[in-house]
Design a protein around this motif. Structure first.
Motif, PDB file in Angstrom:
ATOM      1  N   PHE A   1      -5.885   8.947  -5.744  1.00  0.00           N
ATOM      2  CA  PHE A   1      -5.281   7.694  -5.300  1.00  0.00           C
ATOM      3  C   PHE A   1      -3.764   7.734  -5.460  1.00  0.00           C
ATOM      4  CE2 PHE A   1      -3.954   3.309  -6.440  1.00  0.00           C
ATOM      5  CZ  PHE A   1      -4.275   2.668  -5.254  1.00  0.00           C
ATOM      6  N   LEU A   2      -3.295   8.218  -6.629  1.00  0.00           N
ATOM      7  CA  LEU A   2      -1.868   8.244  -6.887  1.00  0.00           C
ATOM      8  C   LEU A   2      -1.154   9.304  -6.051  1.00  0.00           C
ATOM      9  CD1 LEU A   2      -1.845   7.802 -10.777  1.00  0.00           C
ATOM     10  CD2 LEU A   2      -1.246   6.100  -9.044  1.00  0.00           C
ATOM     11  N   ASN A   3      -1.801  10.467  -5.875  1.00  0.00           N
ATOM     12  CA  ASN A   3      -1.162  11.534  -5.106  1.00  0.00           C
ATOM     13  C   ASN A   3      -0.940  11.151  -3.655  1.00  0.00           C
ATOM     14  OD1 ASN A   3      -0.600  13.565  -6.952  1.00  0.00           O
ATOM     15  ND2 ASN A   3      -2.681  14.366  -6.906  1.00  0.00           N
ATOM     16  N   SER A   4      -1.883  10.423  -3.070  1.00  0.00           N
ATOM     17  CA  SER A   4      -1.722  10.030  -1.669  1.00  0.00           C
ATOM     18  C   SER A   4      -0.512   9.129  -1.500  1.00  0.00           C
ATOM     19  CB  SER A   4      -2.981   9.323  -1.161  1.00  0.00           C
ATOM     20  OG  SER A   4      -3.151   8.075  -1.791  1.00  0.00           O
ATOM     21  N   ARG A   5      -0.192   8.322  -2.506  1.00  0.00           N
ATOM     22  CA  ARG A   5       0.962   7.434  -2.435  1.00  0.00           C
ATOM     23  C   ARG A   5       2.249   8.150  -2.823  1.00  0.00           C
ATOM     24  NH1 ARG A   5      -3.369   5.333  -1.978  1.00  0.00           N
ATOM     25  NH2 ARG A   5      -3.740   3.217  -1.244  1.00  0.00           N
TER      26      ARG A   5
ATOM     27  N   VAL B   1     -10.915   0.207   1.601  1.00  0.00           N
ATOM     28  CA  VAL B   1      -9.748   0.566   2.409  1.00  0.00           C
ATOM     29  C   VAL B   1      -8.486   0.606   1.560  1.00  0.00           C
ATOM     30  CG1 VAL B   1      -8.306  -0.109   4.368  1.00  0.00           C
ATOM     31  CG2 VAL B   1     -10.781  -0.373   4.498  1.00  0.00           C
ATOM     32  N   GLN B   2      -8.311  -0.356   0.670  1.00  0.00           N
ATOM     33  CA  GLN B   2      -7.073  -0.425  -0.113  1.00  0.00           C
ATOM     34  C   GLN B   2      -6.943   0.734  -1.101  1.00  0.00           C
ATOM     35  OE1 GLN B   2      -7.137  -3.933  -2.797  1.00  0.00           O
ATOM     36  NE2 GLN B   2      -9.297  -4.107  -2.235  1.00  0.00           N
ATOM     37  N   PHE B   3      -8.049   1.413  -1.415  1.00  0.00           N
ATOM     38  CA  PHE B   3      -8.010   2.550  -2.328  1.00  0.00           C
ATOM     39  C   PHE B   3      -8.034   3.900  -1.607  1.00  0.00           C
ATOM     40  CE2 PHE B   3     -10.388  -0.899  -4.496  1.00  0.00           C
ATOM     41  CZ  PHE B   3      -9.426  -1.224  -5.435  1.00  0.00           C
ATOM     42  N   GLU B   4      -8.569   3.941  -0.396  1.00  0.00           N
ATOM     43  CA  GLU B   4      -8.759   5.198   0.318  1.00  0.00           C
ATOM     44  C   GLU B   4      -7.689   5.459   1.385  1.00  0.00           C
ATOM     45  OE1 GLU B   4     -11.193   7.601   0.141  1.00  0.00           O
ATOM     46  OE2 GLU B   4     -12.172   6.707  -1.600  1.00  0.00           O
ATOM     47  N   ALA B   5      -6.934   4.452   1.748  1.00  0.00           N
ATOM     48  CA  ALA B   5      -6.003   4.575   2.871  1.00  0.00           C
ATOM     49  C   ALA B   5      -4.572   4.269   2.442  1.00  0.00           C
ATOM     50  CB  ALA B   5      -6.433   3.650   3.997  1.00  0.00           C
ATOM     51  N   VAL B   6      -3.641   4.537   3.334  1.00  0.00           N
ATOM     52  CA  VAL B   6      -2.215   4.265   3.118  1.00  0.00           C
ATOM     53  C   VAL B   6      -1.788   3.155   4.060  1.00  0.00           C
ATOM     54  CG1 VAL B   6       0.117   5.223   3.335  1.00  0.00           C
ATOM     55  CG2 VAL B   6      -1.714   6.611   2.358  1.00  0.00           C
ATOM     56  N   THR B   7      -1.085   2.168   3.541  1.00  0.00           N
ATOM     57  CA  THR B   7      -0.661   1.057   4.394  1.00  0.00           C
ATOM     58  C   THR B   7       0.514   1.480   5.275  1.00  0.00           C
ATOM     59  OG1 THR B   7       0.962   0.142   2.839  1.00  0.00           O
ATOM     60  CG2 THR B   7      -1.337  -0.589   2.602  1.00  0.00           C
ATOM     61  N   LEU B   8       0.611   0.845   6.425  1.00  0.00           N
ATOM     62  CA  LEU B   8       1.749   1.089   7.307  1.00  0.00           C
ATOM     63  C   LEU B   8       3.050   0.696   6.614  1.00  0.00           C
ATOM     64  CD1 LEU B   8       3.035   1.886   9.958  1.00  0.00           C
ATOM     65  CD2 LEU B   8       2.353  -0.333  10.907  1.00  0.00           C
ATOM     66  N   ASP B   9       3.011  -0.318   5.767  1.00  0.00           N
ATOM     67  CA  ASP B   9       4.211  -0.721   5.029  1.00  0.00           C
ATOM     68  C   ASP B   9       4.732   0.413   4.153  1.00  0.00           C
ATOM     69  OD1 ASP B   9       4.306  -3.234   6.124  1.00  0.00           O
ATOM     70  OD2 ASP B   9       3.274  -4.215   4.463  1.00  0.00           O
ATOM     71  N   GLN B  10       3.829   1.197   3.556  1.00  0.00           N
ATOM     72  CA  GLN B  10       4.256   2.342   2.751  1.00  0.00           C
ATOM     73  C   GLN B  10       4.955   3.382   3.605  1.00  0.00           C
ATOM     74  OE1 GLN B  10       0.196   2.753   0.911  1.00  0.00           O
ATOM     75  NE2 GLN B  10       1.411   3.422  -0.823  1.00  0.00           N
TER      76      GLN B  10
ATOM     77  N   THR C   1      -3.580  -6.470   7.329  1.00  0.00           N
ATOM     78  CA  THR C   1      -2.806  -5.307   6.884  1.00  0.00           C
ATOM     79  C   THR C   1      -3.249  -4.068   7.653  1.00  0.00           C
ATOM     80  OG1 THR C   1      -2.530  -6.216   4.653  1.00  0.00           O
ATOM     81  CG2 THR C   1      -2.208  -3.836   4.909  1.00  0.00           C
ATOM     82  N   ASN C   2      -2.283  -3.282   8.120  1.00  0.00           N
ATOM     83  CA  ASN C   2      -2.580  -2.049   8.841  1.00  0.00           C
ATOM     84  C   ASN C   2      -2.686  -0.878   7.869  1.00  0.00           C
ATOM     85  OD1 ASN C   2      -2.533  -3.057  11.564  1.00  0.00           O
ATOM     86  ND2 ASN C   2      -0.308  -3.194  11.411  1.00  0.00           N
ATOM     87  N   TYR C   3      -3.734  -0.069   8.044  1.00  0.00           N
ATOM     88  CA  TYR C   3      -3.950   1.099   7.188  1.00  0.00           C
ATOM     89  C   TYR C   3      -4.106   2.349   8.046  1.00  0.00           C
ATOM     90  CZ  TYR C   3      -5.174  -2.247   3.467  1.00  0.00           C
ATOM     91  OH  TYR C   3      -5.169  -3.265   2.545  1.00  0.00           O
ATOM     92  N   LEU C   4      -3.608   3.484   7.528  1.00  0.00           N
ATOM     93  CA  LEU C   4      -3.823   4.794   8.134  1.00  0.00           C
ATOM     94  C   LEU C   4      -4.805   5.553   7.245  1.00  0.00           C
ATOM     95  CD1 LEU C   4      -0.131   5.699   9.056  1.00  0.00           C
ATOM     96  CD2 LEU C   4      -1.805   4.352  10.347  1.00  0.00           C
TER      97      LEU C   4
ATOM     98  N   VAL D   1      10.668   5.865   5.242  1.00  0.00           N
ATOM     99  CA  VAL D   1      11.732   6.297   6.158  1.00  0.00           C
ATOM    100  C   VAL D   1      12.952   5.377   6.129  1.00  0.00           C
ATOM    101  CG1 VAL D   1      10.089   7.424   7.704  1.00  0.00           C
ATOM    102  CG2 VAL D   1      10.739   5.046   8.140  1.00  0.00           C
ATOM    103  N   GLU D   2      12.917   4.337   5.318  1.00  0.00           N
ATOM    104  CA  GLU D   2      13.985   3.337   5.425  1.00  0.00           C
ATOM    105  C   GLU D   2      15.331   3.845   4.903  1.00  0.00           C
ATOM    106  OE1 GLU D   2      12.963   0.808   1.334  1.00  0.00           O
ATOM    107  OE2 GLU D   2      12.604  -0.074   3.297  1.00  0.00           O
TER     108      GLU D   2
END
Length: 217
Positions: free
Chosen positions: A30-34, A81-90, A65-68, A95-96
């Motif tokens: 979970f942490l590595n994906s983020r 979803v909130q644990f297995e995916a990455v949000t578009l906001d992330q 919320t959009n998730y990839l 890139v900001e």
């Protein structure tokens, strides 16, 4: 251009001997994906004029919320979803730091195989068809969808390697002297023509009064 991140999206880096059911292994994954998205963003902070992310795969909108979704995502319930995916906001956050231009291209609006089998834990939590619209908060940012929010993109016809969106994108990106706004307008027109107007790519966000080119005139 921003340097490329070599992080494998969704990779499971659990230590030796850890069992897949081990809670610590899940936490590591979970942490590595983020963290991967954080590492991607660091080279662009204050160094690059442009940062760009292209994602092809499955995306899902849950509760607004959009998730990839990583290739190894396991979605048995809408809560997962909130644990297995990455949000578009992330991804937007990663890139900001670019000084002038940030582009995120999402070829992720396909029919989602998880939805028919995914149990809902809350009846009030919506699961959308395709991705929801997005309004980037940072100026100089474009988020490009393969099709309009709430719609589903088409895959390539039998015998074709690319979808109509990817074919149009790769064709127009390399045209010299085509300003970025015009690139995505051309992609839109090509996809509409190829799909008999069943699929319309859409761009969210805005750019400053400056010309940007993938390939200079």
């Amino acid at each position: 251009m921003a340097r490329r991140s070599r992080h494998r999206f969704g990779a499971d880096r659990r230590p030796k001997g850890a069992h897949p059911s081990d809670g610590n292994a899940f936490l590591i994954k979970f942490l590595n994906s983020r963290r991967g998205w954080g590492h991607f963003g660091r080279p662009s902070t204050g160094q690059a004029d442009w940062a760009m992310v292209y994602y092809a795969g499955h995306g899902i909108e849950v509760g607004g919320t959009n998730y990839l979704l990583p290739v190894d995502a396991q979605l048995k319930t809408d809560r997962d979803v909130q644990f297995e995916a990455v949000t578009l906001d992330q991804v937007l956050s990663s890139v900001e730091g670019a000084r002038k231009l940030r582009i995120i291209i999402l070829d992720a609006c396909r029919n989602n195989p998880f939805i028919p089998e995914m149990a809902r834990t809350m009846t009030s939590r919506s699961i959308g068809r395709g991705l929801a619209r997005v309004e980037p908060e940072t100026g100089g940012t474009l988020v490009v969808y393969a099709t309009k929010a709430g719609q589903v993109a088409l895959d390539g016809a039998l015998g074709q390697n690319n979808s109509p969106f990817v074919a149009a994108l790769t064709r127009n990106l390399v045209k010299p002297g085509l300003e970025i706004n015009r690139v995505f307008r051309a992609v839109r027109d090509d996809v509409l023509a190829e799909t008999d107007r069943r699929q319309e790519p859409f761009v969210y966000g805005s750019l400053p009064n400056e010309d940007f080119y993938f390939k200079a005139p």
